[in-house]
Design a protein around this motif. Structure first.
Motif, mmCIF file in Angstrom:
data_model
loop_
_atom_site.group_PDB
_atom_site.id
_atom_site.type_symbol
_atom_site.label_atom_id
_atom_site.label_comp_id
_atom_site.label_asym_id
_atom_site.label_seq_id
_atom_site.Cartn_x
_atom_site.Cartn_y
_atom_site.Cartn_z
ATOM 1 N N VAL A 9 0.789 18.230 1.506
ATOM 2 C CA VAL A 9 2.050 17.901 2.172
ATOM 3 C C VAL A 9 1.999 16.497 2.760
ATOM 4 N N CYS A 10 0.893 16.181 3.398
ATOM 5 C CA CYS A 10 0.760 14.844 3.993
ATOM 6 C C CYS A 10 0.797 13.754 2.927
ATOM 7 N N ALA A 11 0.123 14.017 1.801
ATOM 8 C CA ALA A 11 0.122 13.034 0.717
ATOM 9 C C ALA A 11 1.529 12.836 0.157
ATOM 10 N N ALA A 12 2.263 13.952 0.009
ATOM 11 C CA ALA A 12 3.632 13.864 -0.500
ATOM 12 C C ALA A 12 4.521 13.091 0.469
ATOM 13 N N LEU A 13 4.348 13.360 1.756
ATOM 14 C CA LEU A 13 5.129 12.633 2.755
ATOM 15 C C LEU A 13 4.786 11.150 2.757
ATOM 16 N N ALA A 14 3.502 10.830 2.593
ATOM 17 C CA ALA A 14 3.088 9.425 2.568
ATOM 18 C C ALA A 14 3.673 8.706 1.360
ATOM 19 N N LEU A 15 3.669 9.394 0.201
ATOM 20 C CA LEU A 15 4.265 8.788 -0.988
ATOM 21 C C LEU A 15 5.763 8.576 -0.806
ATOM 22 N N ALA A 16 6.420 9.574 -0.225
ATOM 23 C CA ALA A 16 7.872 9.456 0.000
ATOM 24 C C ALA A 16 8.163 8.317 0.969
ATOM 25 N N PHE A 17 7.363 8.216 2.015
ATOM 26 C CA PHE A 17 7.564 7.142 2.992
ATOM 27 C C PHE A 17 7.323 5.782 2.351
ATOM 28 N N GLY A 18 6.264 5.686 1.524
ATOM 29 C CA GLY A 18 5.968 4.421 0.861
ATOM 30 C C GLY A 18 7.067 4.015 -0.102
ATOM 31 N N TRP A 19 7.586 5.023 -0.844
ATOM 32 C CA TRP A 19 8.686 4.739 -1.782
ATOM 33 C C TRP A 19 9.911 4.238 -1.036
ATOM 34 N N ALA A 20 10.232 4.906 0.077
ATOM 35 C CA ALA A 20 11.400 4.510 0.865
ATOM 36 C C ALA A 20 11.200 3.124 1.469
ATOM 37 N N ALA A 21 9.995 2.863 1.980
ATOM 38 C CA ALA A 21 9.726 1.565 2.600
ATOM 39 C C ALA A 21 9.827 0.437 1.576
ATOM 40 N N TYR A 22 9.342 0.706 0.357
ATOM 41 C CA TYR A 22 9.426 -0.318 -0.696
ATOM 42 C C TYR A 22 10.877 -0.644 -1.023
ATOM 43 N N HIS A 23 11.698 0.384 -1.193
ATOM 44 C CA HIS A 23 13.092 0.165 -1.583
ATOM 45 C C HIS A 23 13.936 -0.379 -0.432
ATOM 46 N N VAL A 24 13.456 -0.240 0.795
ATOM 47 C CA VAL A 24 14.204 -0.762 1.941
ATOM 48 C C VAL A 24 13.796 -2.187 2.280
ATOM 49 N N THR A 25 12.514 -2.500 2.124
ATOM 50 C CA THR A 25 12.014 -3.797 2.596
ATOM 51 C C THR A 25 11.650 -4.778 1.481
ATOM 52 N N THR A 26 10.956 -4.312 0.446
ATOM 53 C CA THR A 26 10.410 -5.213 -0.574
ATOM 54 C C THR A 26 11.337 -5.386 -1.766
ATOM 55 N N HIS A 27 11.791 -4.287 -2.353
ATOM 56 C CA HIS A 27 12.605 -4.349 -3.568
ATOM 57 C C HIS A 27 13.870 -5.198 -3.404
ATOM 58 N N PRO A 28 14.609 -5.088 -2.289
ATOM 59 C CA PRO A 28 15.845 -5.876 -2.175
ATOM 60 C C PRO A 28 15.625 -7.375 -2.195
ATOM 61 N N ARG A 29 14.417 -7.830 -1.837
ATOM 62 C CA ARG A 29 14.186 -9.276 -1.785
ATOM 63 C C ARG A 29 14.282 -9.919 -3.157
ATOM 64 N N GLY A 30 14.034 -9.137 -4.223
ATOM 65 C CA GLY A 30 14.114 -9.693 -5.565
ATOM 66 C C GLY A 30 15.488 -9.563 -6.190
ATOM 67 N N ASN A 31 16.443 -9.066 -5.442
ATOM 68 C CA ASN A 31 17.787 -8.889 -5.990
ATOM 69 C C ASN A 31 18.483 -10.241 -6.148
ATOM 70 N N PRO A 32 18.982 -10.552 -7.355
ATOM 71 C CA PRO A 32 19.668 -11.839 -7.568
ATOM 72 C C PRO A 32 20.878 -12.042 -6.644
ATOM 73 N N LEU A 33 21.494 -10.936 -6.173
ATOM 74 C CA LEU A 33 22.649 -11.071 -5.284
ATOM 75 C C LEU A 33 22.277 -11.803 -3.993
ATOM 76 N N ARG A 34 20.984 -11.731 -3.605
ATOM 77 C CA ARG A 34 20.556 -12.387 -2.367
ATOM 78 C C ARG A 34 20.659 -13.911 -2.450
ATOM 79 N N LYS A 35 20.779 -14.424 -3.669
ATOM 80 C CA LYS A 35 20.912 -15.871 -3.820
ATOM 81 C C LYS A 35 22.341 -16.346 -3.561
ATOM 82 N N LEU A 36 23.305 -15.414 -3.589
ATOM 83 C CA LEU A 36 24.709 -15.790 -3.417
ATOM 84 C C LEU A 36 25.031 -16.076 -1.962
ATOM 85 N N ALA A 37 26.038 -16.920 -1.761
ATOM 86 C CA ALA A 37 26.509 -17.199 -0.405
ATOM 87 C C ALA A 37 27.245 -15.983 0.124
ATOM 88 N N GLY A 38 27.154 -15.821 1.427
ATOM 89 C CA GLY A 38 27.835 -14.699 2.052
ATOM 90 C C GLY A 38 27.779 -14.800 3.558
#
Length: 586
Positions: A9-38
């Protein structure tokens, strides 16, 4: 080495937390939309949606965005991971709407819609949507819709007579009596779509089996007691009046929360968990109860209709009914339609629900806003009334034959100034404020205007890179009010503008008169022509019998599923549009 259940259970929770943290903090930084003015965001969970979605703020917001950031703007949605594209470029929007296989409604929107009215054409995507639309399209042919014109006139006359009764009741002031036109027109359009779709035939099983009993309707103009009418109204009303943003979002991502039926305790703090979850669960229980009524009555109707049509075909008498439900079932039973292209009875029921919601609510709001605009511009109202009175037949409407009514509508449908008023109203206040799409794969979105970048430069590319999963916010109202396209008077109600449109208007996508009000592309509004019949007929009947003026109450717009009118200080009462209604002296 053996691992215990707690370790797994702890391992599953850690994986879920890591997946969520990646998609919240790291993955969006590579989005091309971030280059647009806003526009900037001042807090971690700050959002631009309150400014983009609120019709009291959105016109000014969109104008400022175009001036500062160009016509393809990066905005933030629900959190730091949610960068969205706000395209104010006609070529970009046209690309999104034409390519419905690439840009679909997000699952969150589909789940919200299907939870209310089922997976009909508003919620379905891909081959399911294409199959449903293919079956439904023949029902909306020009010939079939023309056959519904006498029905719309009959309901317009009924509403006229009801209002005449209200106006004649004392005390009546010199300026007329106050009538909530939003409430009454909603009842009338429910009656129209109910008869047009034959949603209600009879009240009991014996009547449902009678082949000659196809004449029952909501009768909503006269009273609001019908069981099915009440189920639809209550379901739609609770969906728009008891919608809390945070609880709705949590319910979408965690549907189990909607099953936790917690009773609200009197005096409970609005910050406690019980208060937080009680209201949405009351909403869910109400919707389920309404679904039970709809499934019971409309389900019997579908079966009865199918049996009747089959018997007609066997006997060679043929079905002469022109109601939308009969046409829908006949289209689905057509011999040239392969089994894999047919839709199920459940899909037919979902289509009925879609017709009821989209066919009554949007048109009633469009009519309400038109009457309010005419009340605010009495000179336009007077001019339109005078022109409509000039084409009024000498015989009362109630005595006209079917052919005479159809001939009268032919004149109305081509009436120049009426067309201008209707188009201008739909341009200025579109019932659907905006729409959301999500990219199902990576794409290059074409542009026709320079793309401004976050660093202050302008891109050399004539396209924008879109990643799979990116949200694209289609600002329908913004295109209808864009002063760069419609001119400096874009925010004003001016029906005469349609006689001398700027050249830039021709570049706008749109199903109707280069307006996005009815959307565009494969998912454009299938009932647009039917809506036009209702709007023009009701305006003709009402304006040739009554005058409309504003009351002292301040009416403002709010985007609650659709753009609705509310009275300042009385938002808790729901949608209202009180106007002073007075009979025209005969």
């Amino acid at each position: 080495m053996a691992f215990g259940p707690s370790a797994v259970v702890c391992a599953a929770l850690a994986l879920a937390f890591g997946w969520a943290a990646y998609h919240v903090t790291t993955h969006p930084r590579g989005n091309p939309l971030r280059k647009l003015a806003g526009p900037p965001v001042r807090t971690l969970f700050g959002s631009h949606m309150p400014f983009v979605l609120d019709p009291a703020k959105s016109p000014k917001t969109h104008a400022q965005y175009i001036e500062k950031y160009g016509r393809n703007v990066r905005v933030r949605g629900l959190g730091p991971w949610d960068d969205r594209l706000l395209p104010l470029d006609p070529v970009s929007v046209s690309h999104v709407l034409k390519n419905s296989a690439i840009y679909e409604k997000p699952w969150q929107s589909r789940r919200m819609i299907s939870g209310l009215i089922g997976c009909g054409m508003l919620a379905a995507e891909g081959h399911v949507h294409r199959r449903q639309r293919r079956v439904a399209t023949p029902a909306f042919s020009i010939q079939n819709l023309r056959a519904l014109v006498p029905l719309v006139f009959r309901k317009g006359n009924e509403l006229r007579d009801k209002w005449a009764e209200l106006v004649d009741k004392p005390p009546t002031g010199e300026e007329g009596i106050e009538i909530d036109v939003c409430h009454w027109i909603s009842r009338a359009t429910f009656d129209v779509i109910g008869l047009a779709g034959k949603i209600l035939l009879c009240r009991c099983a014996q009547q449902l089996d009678r082949s000659t009993g196809f004449d029952y309707h909501f009768n909503a103009i006269q009273n609001e007691s019908d069981e099915l009418f009440c189920a639809y109204k209550e379901m739609f009303e609770i969906a728009i009046t008891q919608n809390n943003g945070y609880r709705t979002v949590l319910g979408l991502y965690f549907p189990i929360l909607d099953l936790l039926f917690v009773s609200r305790h009197r005096g409970a703090s609005k910050y406690c968990l019980i208060y937080f979850f009680a209201q949405p669960n009351e909403r869910v229980k109400t919707v389920k109860r309404c679904h039970a009524v709809i499934n019971r009555i409309a389900g019997k109707l579908i079966q009865s209709k199918k049996t009747w049509i089959t018997e007609c075909e066997k006997s060679g008498t043929g079905g002469t009914e022109k109601d939308l439900l009969s046409l829908l079932i006949k289209s689905n039973m057509a011999t040239d339609l392969s089994p894999d292209q047919q839709i199920s009875d459940e899909d037919i029921l979902h289509t009925i629900n879609t017709f009821m919601f989209a066919g009554s609510d949007t048109t009633s709001l469009a009519l309400t806003w038109t009457l309010l605009l005419l009340a605010r511009h009495p000179e336009i109202q007077t001019r339109l009334r005078a022109e409509l009175l000039n084409i009024m037949p000498s015989t009362p409407l109630s005595r006209l034959t079917t052919e005479e009514i159809e001939s009268l509508y032919t004149i109305l449908s081509d009436h120049h100034y009426l067309n201008n008023v209707v188009r201008e109203s739909l341009r200025l206040i579109p019932p659907v404020h905006s729409s959301l799409r999500v990219a199902t794969r990576d794409d290059e979105m074409p542009t026709s205007y320079p793309v401004h970048l976050r660093d202050g430069s302008i891109s050399d590319h004539k396209s924008i890179s879109i990643q799979k999963g990116d949200f694209v916010h289609i600002p329908i109202e913004a295109f209808n009010l864009d002063s760069g396209i419609w001119g400096d008077t874009a925010w004003q109600f001016d029906p005469d503008r349609w006689d001398h449109l700027p050249e830039a208007v021709a570049s706008l996508p749109g199903l109707y008169s280069n307006l996005l009000t009815f959307s565009a592309g494969p998912r454009s509004c299938i009932g647009m022509r039917f809506s036009m019949i209702e709007m023009k007929t009701f305006l003709y009947v009402l304006l040739t019998n009554f005058t409309f003026a504003e009351t002292e109450k301040k009416i403002f717009k709010m985007n609650v599923v659709l753009t609705r009118p509310y009275v300042s200080g009385q938002g808790w009462k729901g949608s209202q549009c009180p106007l002073l209604v007075k009979k025209i002296a005969s």
